[in-house]
Design an enzyme around this catalytic site. Structure first.
Site: not given
Ligand SMILES: [Zn+2]
Length: 450
Positions: A155, A92
């Protein structure tokens, strides 16, 4: 594989690596709430295909629970008795809003004259994903150690993986965690990230009077909550702007310092404005605490009227240093605020959030091998540097496996990559050399402990 084999392999693999990076950057894989999930699904499908092509037959989506985007997960058994190494990266990315100042389309990998490849996620952290892909492909599905692959999809936003790891520690147990989500300080100058600051954030509310009062009739004696808040917040700093909360851990960064002019340029500090704090710049950024006021609720300027303010609220975030105990740091911050609340104002502290800091295992066997691998792969001595950012997952992973080590490195150089900003980019040579280092590390971990 030895150094020359790894180098030759990585060099030949680069066209495929860049092709894969182009495919991944083409997906606007933003996991933030409110963004469409189609690109997230599409990139996950592509990743499964790419890792299968790299010889990872058992790669699959790992469901992290309700409302979570899955991680890409695999376990590839190595030779009997070989150590277990987890390879981590994330697919992501941060958003790339219009008006952020991009000069090329963020979702089209674009090579510029400087040889760098531009696009959102080209560095953070799709470079880490393709580095793991190429590393695994080098061993054609038979790595010299048992590999656990974890490519996270959340993340940059509210992550579900930490809770999942805490509930299923046996699925993540490893001797070494290789986190490819960092970078060298400068292009071509190899470095391990050996410390991450943590973060403690809290909300403070001050109340002084029952309701707003006319400042002409009451001002001067009626206690104003916003003024008290300004004084309280001011007590966290000295005249240089350095954070001076008693009881917070702090130390001097042991390695070389950063260049102040470079730092001013990369932070965009305006002419004539001095930096906060004093002394060693690396310490200010990596091994001393830093408080920031990240939000204040007070009457807005538009429509402001002549009143004494009854209540003010502030959100405070304090970066805490590697090796510190987050609960002890939280307690110190609360004690400071209580001690410095002026004139008996009513103070309420709540809504705290704590991310632990992390410090590398100095002299740990895998850390030493990683330094050596970086030195050889880049052909220059490996340095160590800190990072002001927090990666809470690192400590959660380490907690699954007593005695394990985490290696933080990557192709997101701090000099030019501009992660999270406009015109994010990666230097393909940084990826190539990182792949060499990863191949060497896995090879030597495999030899050492067999
Ligand atoms: Zn990162």
């Amino acid at each position: 594989m030895d150094l020359s084999q790894a180098r030759e392999y990585a060099h030949t693999a680069m066209p495929q690596v860049i092709d894969d990076l182009r495919t991944l950057v083409g997906h606007s894989s933003i996991a933030f709430p409110g963004f469409p999930d189609a690109p997230m699904k599409a990139i996950a499908d592509d990743l499964l295909g790419m890792f299968r092509r790299a010889g990872v037959d058992d790669v699959r989506l790992l469901d992290l629970g309700e409302g979570a985007y899955p991680s890409i997960f695999a376990e590839i058994p190595g030779p009997e008795g070989s150590p277990v190494v987890t390879l981590y990266a994330h697919y992501d990315v941060q958003p790339a809003p219009e008006g952020q100042g991009w000069t090329t389309d963020p979702w089209t990998l674009t090579e510029k004259e400087d040889g760098r490849l531009y696009g959102r996620g080209a560095a953070d952290d799709k470079s880490g994903v393709v580095a793991h892909l190429a590393t695994l492909a080098a061993f054609e599905g038979r790595p010299p150690v048992t590999v656990r692959l974890v490519i996270e999809g959340e993340e940059e936003t509210g992550s579900h993986i930490e809770a999942y790891v805490e509930e299923h520690p046996e699925d993540f147990r490893s001797d070494v965690f290789v986190v490819a989500d960092s970078g060298n300080q400068r292009v071509g100058a190899p470095a391990l990230t050996t410390g991450l600051r943590g973060d403690v954030s809290i909300t403070v509310r001050l109340r002084t009077i029952e309701s707003a009062l006319h400042s002409g009739l009451f001002g001067g004696a009626a206690p104003d909550a916003l003024v008290a808040m300004i004084q309280l917040l001011g007590s966290m700093y000295d005249e240089t702007g350095a954070t001076v909360i008693e009881g917070l851990d702090s130390y001097e960064w042991p390695d070389g310092d950063l260049d102040e002019a470079d730092f001013r340029a990369s932070a965009g500090v305006l002419d004539g404005v001095e930096l906060s704090g004093s002394g060693h710049l690396a310490s200010r950024l990596w091994s001393r605490p830093a408080a920031t006021v990240i939000g204040i609720d007070a009457p807005p300027v538009a429509g402001a009227s002549n009143i004494v303010i009854p209540e003010a609220t502030a959100r405070i975030s304090v970066r805490i240093v590697p090796g510190s105990d987050p609960q002890a740091q939280l307690a110190a911050i609360e004690t400071h605020l209580k001690a410095h609340a002026p004139r008996g104002v009513q103070l309420e502290i709540g809504d705290h959030k704590v991310f632990g800091a992390w410090k590398a295992a100095e002299g740990g066997p895998a850390t030493k091998l990683a330094e050596q691998a970086m030195t050889e792969a880049f052909g220059a001595p490996c340095e160590s540097h800190g990072s002001g950012g927090s990666i809470p997952l690192v400590q959660v992973l380490l907690d699954t496996s007593p005695g394990s080590e985490a290696i933080l490195w990557g192709a997101e150089d701090e000099e030019k990559a501009r992660i999270h900003g406009p015109d994010e980019s990666v230097d393909p040579k940084e990826i190539e050399d990182l792949v060499v280092a990863q191949i060497l590390l896995l090879s030597r971990l495999g030899e050492q402990r067999r």
